[in-house]
Design a protein around this motif. Structure first.
Motif, mmCIF file in Angstrom:
data_model
loop_
_atom_site.group_PDB
_atom_site.id
_atom_site.type_symbol
_atom_site.label_atom_id
_atom_site.label_comp_id
_atom_site.label_asym_id
_atom_site.label_seq_id
_atom_site.Cartn_x
_atom_site.Cartn_y
_atom_site.Cartn_z
ATOM 1 N N VAL A 79 0.855 -1.183 0.000
ATOM 2 C CA VAL A 79 0.000 0.000 0.000
ATOM 3 C C VAL A 79 0.892 1.234 0.000
ATOM 4 O O VAL A 79 1.799 1.354 0.828
ATOM 5 N N LEU A 139 -0.989 8.126 -1.210
ATOM 6 C CA LEU A 139 -1.095 9.010 -2.365
ATOM 7 C C LEU A 139 -1.295 10.468 -1.976
ATOM 8 O O LEU A 139 -1.185 11.352 -2.807
ATOM 9 N N GLN A 182 -5.972 9.258 0.670
ATOM 10 C CA GLN A 182 -5.937 8.207 -0.337
ATOM 11 C C GLN A 182 -4.711 7.313 -0.236
ATOM 12 O O GLN A 182 -3.598 7.779 0.015
ATOM 13 N N GLU A 214 -3.103 3.627 -2.333
ATOM 14 C CA GLU A 214 -3.219 2.699 -3.447
ATOM 15 C C GLU A 214 -2.681 1.349 -2.998
ATOM 16 O O GLU A 214 -1.543 1.243 -2.550
ATOM 17 N N GLU A 216 -1.694 -2.540 -4.023
ATOM 18 C CA GLU A 216 -1.286 -3.273 -5.218
ATOM 19 C C GLU A 216 -0.869 -4.685 -4.846
ATOM 20 O O GLU A 216 -0.106 -4.899 -3.910
ATOM 21 N N LYS A 239 -4.285 -2.961 -8.994
ATOM 22 C CA LYS A 239 -4.286 -1.805 -8.104
ATOM 23 C C LYS A 239 -5.711 -1.371 -7.791
ATOM 24 O O LYS A 239 -6.602 -1.510 -8.621
ATOM 25 N N LEU A 240 -5.892 -0.847 -6.576
ATOM 26 C CA LEU A 240 -7.155 -0.218 -6.226
ATOM 27 C C LEU A 240 -6.889 0.946 -5.289
ATOM 28 O O LEU A 240 -5.888 0.992 -4.590
ATOM 29 N N ILE A 241 -7.807 1.894 -5.326
ATOM 30 C CA ILE A 241 -7.694 3.093 -4.499
ATOM 31 C C ILE A 241 -8.580 2.941 -3.273
ATOM 32 O O ILE A 241 -9.730 2.528 -3.368
ATOM 33 N N CYS A 242 -8.032 3.294 -2.141
ATOM 34 C CA CYS A 242 -8.776 3.337 -0.892
ATOM 35 C C CYS A 242 -8.840 4.811 -0.491
ATOM 36 O O CYS A 242 -7.830 5.513 -0.533
ATOM 37 N N ASP A 243 -10.019 5.280 -0.128
ATOM 38 C CA ASP A 243 -10.217 6.696 0.185
ATOM 39 C C ASP A 243 -11.249 6.806 1.300
ATOM 40 O O ASP A 243 -11.764 5.800 1.786
ATOM 41 N N GLY A 277 -12.720 6.075 -3.716
ATOM 42 C CA GLY A 277 -12.526 4.647 -3.515
ATOM 43 C C GLY A 277 -13.222 4.205 -2.247
ATOM 44 O O GLY A 277 -13.731 5.027 -1.480
#
Length: 146
Positions: free
Chosen positions: A5, A8, A12, A14, A16, A21-25, A36
């Motif tokens: 992780v 960002l 946020q 990211e 992987e 990949k995915l965004i966590c927000d 996300g």
């Protein structure tokens, strides 16, 4: 298994794994940009997709229709310590009516790796790395200390 992780900025991150990949927000009202899912939502997604995977495996082995299968999951927030509790995994399977298949689906979903991991109270160590040093384990979570 391993996942990385990266921060960002703002709220946020990211995640992987294996090139995916995915965004966590966080939502707007919690200081994020709402781009996300939140960490608790990702946990629910992991649990629900795992249960769904096992349900589909049951259906496929028996040559039953899996199209339209849907999983809805809920959980309640609990305190002391802050956590999720009272998980309910609802699996909707159009076209399955026989009691033996309904029970088989339930038994299959019960085998979910994520569910069983959560039920077994896994050991979780937190390590802090700064520069080239690695600190000793800060805290190991167990049922006694949350």
């Amino acid at each position: 298994m391993e996942l990385t992780v990266n921060y960002l900025g703002d709220a946020q991150f990211e995640a992987e794994a294996r090139g995916h990949k995915l965004i966590c927000d966080q939502p707007l009202d919690n200081g994020g940009a709402d781009e996300g899912m939140t960490p608790p939502e990702l946990l629910l997604a992991s649990l629900a997709t795992c249960a769904g995977y096992y349900a589909v495996q049951y259906l496929n082995v028996r040559k039953l229709e899996s199209a339209g299968l849907r999983v809805k999951i809920t959980a309640e927030k609990a305190k002391a310590p802050a956590r999720l509790d009272q998980f309910v995994i609802g699996i909707e399977v159009p076209g399955v009516f026989e009691e033996k298949d309904i029970e088989g689906l339930r038994r299959s979903a019960e085998k979910c790796l994520i569910k069983n991991t959560m039920l077994a109270t896994p050991a979780i160590a937190v390590e802090i790395r700064t520069g080239s040093t690695v600190s000793p384990v800060v805290e190991e979570l167990s049922p006694a200390n949350g």
